[in-house]
Scaffold this active site. Structure first.
Site, PDB file in Angstrom:
ATOM      1  N   CYS A   1       5.472 -19.995 -36.267  1.00 36.53           N
ATOM      2  CA  CYS A   1       6.789 -19.895 -35.662  1.00 36.53           C
ATOM      3  C   CYS A   1       6.619 -20.224 -34.193  1.00 36.53           C
ATOM      4  O   CYS A   1       5.489 -20.372 -33.728  1.00 36.53           O
ATOM      5  CB  CYS A   1       7.394 -18.515 -35.865  1.00 36.53           C
ATOM      6  SG  CYS A   1       6.577 -17.272 -34.907  1.00 36.53           S
TER       7      CYS A   1
ATOM      8  N   ARG B   1       0.910 -16.627 -36.061  1.00 39.89           N
ATOM      9  CA  ARG B   1       1.242 -15.456 -36.873  1.00 39.89           C
ATOM     10  C   ARG B   1       0.681 -15.496 -38.293  1.00 39.89           C
ATOM     11  O   ARG B   1       1.417 -15.632 -39.278  1.00 39.89           O
ATOM     12  CB  ARG B   1       2.758 -15.249 -36.894  1.00 39.89           C
ATOM     13  CG  ARG B   1       3.301 -15.047 -35.489  1.00 39.89           C
ATOM     14  CD  ARG B   1       4.784 -14.883 -35.451  1.00 39.89           C
ATOM     15  NE  ARG B   1       5.184 -13.507 -35.656  1.00 39.89           N
ATOM     16  CZ  ARG B   1       6.419 -13.063 -35.455  1.00 39.89           C
ATOM     17  NH1 ARG B   1       7.346 -13.877 -35.049  1.00 39.89           N
ATOM     18  NH2 ARG B   1       6.719 -11.798 -35.658  1.00 39.89           N
TER      19      ARG B   1
ATOM     20  N   LYS C   1      17.111  -4.068 -36.187  1.00 41.77           N
ATOM     21  CA  LYS C   1      16.762  -5.195 -37.081  1.00 41.77           C
ATOM     22  C   LYS C   1      15.384  -4.971 -37.701  1.00 41.77           C
ATOM     23  O   LYS C   1      15.202  -5.136 -38.905  1.00 41.77           O
ATOM     24  CB  LYS C   1      16.754  -6.494 -36.268  1.00 41.77           C
ATOM     25  CG  LYS C   1      16.094  -7.653 -36.980  1.00 41.77           C
ATOM     26  CD  LYS C   1      16.081  -8.908 -36.148  1.00 41.77           C
ATOM     27  CE  LYS C   1      14.896  -9.080 -35.240  1.00 41.77           C
ATOM     28  NZ  LYS C   1      13.638  -9.465 -35.905  1.00 41.77           N
ATOM     29  N   ASN C   2      14.414  -4.581 -36.866  1.00 46.26           N
ATOM     30  CA  ASN C   2      13.030  -4.502 -37.353  1.00 46.26           C
ATOM     31  C   ASN C   2      12.774  -3.294 -38.241  1.00 46.26           C
ATOM     32  O   ASN C   2      11.703  -3.178 -38.839  1.00 46.26           O
ATOM     33  CB  ASN C   2      12.051  -4.510 -36.173  1.00 46.26           C
ATOM     34  CG  ASN C   2      11.942  -5.883 -35.546  1.00 46.26           C
ATOM     35  OD1 ASN C   2      12.527  -6.851 -36.047  1.00 46.26           O
ATOM     36  ND2 ASN C   2      11.220  -5.980 -34.439  1.00 46.26           N
TER      37      ASN C   2
ATOM     38  N   ASP D   1       8.625  -7.573 -27.594  1.00 41.45           N
ATOM     39  CA  ASP D   1      10.013  -8.000 -27.825  1.00 41.45           C
ATOM     40  C   ASP D   1      10.919  -7.745 -26.625  1.00 41.45           C
ATOM     41  O   ASP D   1      12.093  -8.133 -26.634  1.00 41.45           O
ATOM     42  CB  ASP D   1      10.585  -7.289 -29.063  1.00 41.45           C
ATOM     43  CG  ASP D   1      10.032  -7.856 -30.356  1.00 41.45           C
ATOM     44  OD1 ASP D   1       9.327  -8.882 -30.307  1.00 41.45           O
ATOM     45  OD2 ASP D   1      10.303  -7.274 -31.425  1.00 41.45           O
TER      46      ASP D   1
ATOM     47  N   ARG E   1      20.134 -14.620 -35.013  1.00 37.29           N
ATOM     48  CA  ARG E   1      19.178 -14.105 -35.993  1.00 37.29           C
ATOM     49  C   ARG E   1      18.933 -12.619 -35.768  1.00 37.29           C
ATOM     50  O   ARG E   1      18.704 -11.877 -36.719  1.00 37.29           O
ATOM     51  CB  ARG E   1      17.832 -14.831 -35.846  1.00 37.29           C
ATOM     52  CG  ARG E   1      17.805 -16.177 -36.506  1.00 37.29           C
ATOM     53  CD  ARG E   1      16.403 -16.696 -36.509  1.00 37.29           C
ATOM     54  NE  ARG E   1      15.495 -15.720 -37.115  1.00 37.29           N
ATOM     55  CZ  ARG E   1      14.192 -15.872 -37.208  1.00 37.29           C
ATOM     56  NH1 ARG E   1      13.628 -16.952 -36.726  1.00 37.29           N
ATOM     57  NH2 ARG E   1      13.447 -14.947 -37.770  1.00 37.29           N
TER      58      ARG E   1
HETATM   59  C1  UD1 Z   1       6.868  -7.415 -35.835  1.00 41.90           C
HETATM   60  C2  UD1 Z   1       8.289  -7.547 -35.348  1.00 41.90           C
HETATM   61  C3  UD1 Z   1       8.372  -8.459 -34.135  1.00 41.90           C
HETATM   62  C4  UD1 Z   1       7.429  -7.960 -33.040  1.00 41.90           C
HETATM   63  C5  UD1 Z   1       6.016  -7.755 -33.601  1.00 41.90           C
HETATM   64  C6  UD1 Z   1       5.068  -7.119 -32.603  1.00 41.90           C
HETATM   65  C7  UD1 Z   1       9.568  -7.289 -37.378  1.00 41.90           C
HETATM   66  C8  UD1 Z   1      10.480  -7.899 -38.366  1.00 41.90           C
HETATM   67  N1  UD1 Z   1       9.096  -8.076 -36.427  1.00 41.90           N
HETATM   68  O1  UD1 Z   1       6.435  -8.712 -36.218  1.00 41.90           O
HETATM   69  O2  UD1 Z   1       9.723  -8.456 -33.656  1.00 41.90           O
HETATM   70  O3  UD1 Z   1       7.388  -8.910 -32.006  1.00 41.90           O
HETATM   71  O4  UD1 Z   1       6.061  -6.905 -34.752  1.00 41.90           O
HETATM   72  O5  UD1 Z   1       5.597  -5.902 -32.148  1.00 41.90           O
HETATM   73  O6  UD1 Z   1       9.312  -6.105 -37.413  1.00 41.90           O
HETATM   74  N2  UD1 Z   1      -1.510 -10.817 -36.938  1.00 41.90           N
HETATM   75  C9  UD1 Z   1      -2.635 -11.349 -37.523  1.00 41.90           C
HETATM   76  N3  UD1 Z   1      -2.775 -11.243 -38.885  1.00 41.90           N
HETATM   77  C10 UD1 Z   1      -1.848 -10.617 -39.686  1.00 41.90           C
HETATM   78  C11 UD1 Z   1      -0.715 -10.069 -39.066  1.00 41.90           C
HETATM   79  C12 UD1 Z   1      -0.561 -10.182 -37.686  1.00 41.90           C
HETATM   80  O7  UD1 Z   1      -3.479 -11.928 -36.836  1.00 41.90           O
HETATM   81  O8  UD1 Z   1      -2.039 -10.552 -40.894  1.00 41.90           O
HETATM   82  C13 UD1 Z   1      -1.318 -10.942 -35.476  1.00 41.90           C
HETATM   83  C14 UD1 Z   1      -0.081 -11.786 -35.138  1.00 41.90           C
HETATM   84  O9  UD1 Z   1      -0.393 -13.163 -35.157  1.00 41.90           O
HETATM   85  C15 UD1 Z   1       0.269 -11.290 -33.757  1.00 41.90           C
HETATM   86  C16 UD1 Z   1      -0.126  -9.812 -33.813  1.00 41.90           C
HETATM   87  O10 UD1 Z   1      -1.014  -9.672 -34.927  1.00 41.90           O
HETATM   88  O11 UD1 Z   1      -0.510 -11.944 -32.790  1.00 41.90           O
HETATM   89  C17 UD1 Z   1       1.045  -8.857 -33.995  1.00 41.90           C
HETATM   90  O12 UD1 Z   1       1.765  -9.217 -35.152  1.00 41.90           O
HETATM   91  P1  UD1 Z   1       2.523  -8.151 -36.050  1.00 41.90           P
HETATM   92  O13 UD1 Z   1       2.419  -6.805 -35.446  1.00 41.90           O
HETATM   93  O14 UD1 Z   1       2.086  -8.347 -37.454  1.00 41.90           O
HETATM   94  O15 UD1 Z   1       4.019  -8.668 -35.903  1.00 41.90           O
HETATM   95  P2  UD1 Z   1       5.083  -8.887 -37.051  1.00 41.90           P
HETATM   96  O16 UD1 Z   1       4.989  -7.793 -38.061  1.00 41.90           O
HETATM   97  O17 UD1 Z   1       5.046 -10.294 -37.509  1.00 41.90           O
END
Ligand code: UD1
Length: 419
Positions: free
Chosen positions: A117, A122, A22-23, A306, A398
């Site tokens: 969420c 996030r 999915k990711n 995850d 999902r």
């Molecule tokens: C992706 C995955 C999700 C997984 C996560 C961490 C997808 C579709 N989803 O989510 O399943 O759990 O990686 O491995 O690929 N953060 C910030 N600012 C930002 C972006 C992120 O502070 O601009 C923080 C987030 O709040 C979180 C951490 O960084 O605490 C990790 O988030 P991130 O790696 O961005 O996860 P996603 O890409 O949302």
């Protein structure tokens, strides 16, 4: 509310295939916005988030069709629209992955803020900082992020945290930027490597994807190609734990065993027999029971957040006390209180979960709060005495391509009830 019931304590055995990730599929679908022509994706899992991203592509003016069992055809021949619909971005945070590609393709992007969420706030600050460094102007107004750039220009970008989504979004935007882009402190998840490989196939010039430093030489256009999505390491890990928690003998095919190393290592440390039969096949055979283990969730190659909920479900029946530290998301222990309803002995203290192993758990009525929590409750139900009813299957659908059916094929007694 949609629900399923599980009659527990049935030893699972047999062979099951993992679906595509999915990711990886979600950012790859978003990346097709950058391309011109016809794109064919195979090994795409059939699940709600993928269908939502396909709806997003259509809303932006692309033609996209899901073909069973697992391929998607996309035609990107018309002008791409620059406004992403509110209901799609708020339905799925990963919809924000379209921001970078729309900006790079059209010079203008208007994308709703994805919002919070259940597992944490996030934010998207790291994504936006990257776009700004590439030369975009960024305004947040009326709940929308508005990005504008006559042209994006390559530069050096250091990410404050190795965010998976920010690495992907900035990498996609950088492909069509003028000159060279260097992204440092990148996330190194295998899904990022897959996205980079897909983009390179279509004409991008990316190197270092899958490491902490990504280098991109901008190109002027990307063409349509055919690509097969990498296996889903989280779904594979979930199926492996289903084998282990039931004392079963489960072989999972169509995996990438290297991507599963952090999970395999932790299961082996607990005393579970995990055999790597080949690079794409692993077998879990747990006849002896297992012991407590400790871990922190970390960016790849650390233990994946995850898989934290599913591993917690396993550890409630381990010998001894396990300690989990969740370092990625601030509110990702909601499954713990539901597992306690089944007899688990868990103590939560901010980022930490202390799990005192018990000899048995019993079936109960439990509610899914988020995707991986749903998998954890089903895993616990497989091991519990009696019947477990799990409510709120929409979260599970999902991100899993028919998990109940895959578990039934291994001998699980699971009945699903229509909504
Ligand atoms: C992706 C995955 C999700 C997984 C996560 C961490 C997808 C579709 N989803 O989510 O399943 O759990 O990686 O491995 O690929 N953060 C910030 N600012 C930002 C972006 C992120 O502070 O601009 C923080 C987030 O709040 C979180 C951490 O960084 O605490 C990790 O988030 P991130 O790696 O961005 O996860 P996603 O890409 O949302």
């Amino acid at each position: 509310m949609s629900k399923l019931t599980i009659l527990g304590q049935n030893r699972l055995s047999g062979t099951v295939a993992a679906s595509g990730a999915k990711n990886a599929a979600l950012p790859i679908l978003a990346a097709t916005i950058l391309m011109e022509g016809e794109i064919t994706l195979t090994n795409v899992p059939h699940l709600m988030d993928v269908l939502t991203m396909i709806r997003m592509l259509k809303a932006l003016g692309l033609r996209a069709e899901y073909h069973h069992p697992n391929s998607v055809k996309i035609w990107n021949q018309k002008k791409v629209r620059h406004i992403a619909p509110y209901e799609l971005v708020t339905a799925m945070r990963a919809s924000f992955f379209v921001a970078g590609p729309i900006l790079a393709k059209t010079g203008l992007a208007k994308v709703p803020l994805p919002g919070g969420c259940t597992i944490g706030t996030r934010p998207i600050d790291i994504h936006l900082k990257g776009f700004k460094q590439l030369g975009a102007q960024c305004h947040i107004e009326h709940g929308f992020v508005e990005l504008q750039a006559k042209k994006l220009v390559g530069t050096r970008i250091h990410l404050d945290f190795p965010s998976v989504g920010a690495t992907e979004n900035i990498m996609m935007a950088g492909c069509l930027a003028e000159g060279e882009t260097l992204i440092e402190n990148c996330a190194q998840e295998p899904e990022i490597t897959d996205l980079g490989d897909f983009l390179n196939l279509s004409g991008a010039q990316i190197s270092g994807h899958g490491t902490a430093t990504i280098h991109i030489k901008g190109v002027t256009s990307l063409k349509g190609v055919t690509h097969s999505v990498v296996p889903d390491r989280i779904e594979a890990g979930t199926l492996m734990i289903a084998g282990a928690i039931t004392g079963g003998d489960v072989t999972v095919t169509h995996v990438n065993a290297e991507h599963l190393s952090p999970v395999i290592d932790k299961m082996r440390e607990a005393g579970i027999e995990v055999e790597i039969l080949s690079l794409d096949t692993v077998r879990v055979n747990n006849c002896k029971g297992y012991s407590a283990v400790n871990f922190d969730t970390l960016p790849f190659p650390g233990f994946p957040t995850d898989m934290q909920a599913q591993m917690m479900a396993l550890l409630i029946l381990a010998k001894g006390t396990s300690v989990i530290k969740e370092t990625i998301f601030e509110n990702r222990f909601m499954h713990a209180t539901e597992l306690m309803r089944m007899g688990a002995n868990i103590h939560l203290d901010s980022q930490f979960a202390f799990i005192n192993g018990v000899d048995k758990i019993s079936g109960a009525e439990v509610k899914i709060t988020d995707l991986r929590a749903g998998a954890a409750l089903i895993l616990a139900g497989l091991a519990a005495e009696g019947s477990t009813t799990v409510y709120g299957l929409k979260h599970l659908r999902r991100g899993y391509d028919n998990l109940p059916e895959k578990l039934r094929s291994l001998g699980a007694h699971i009945v699903e009830y229509p909504d």
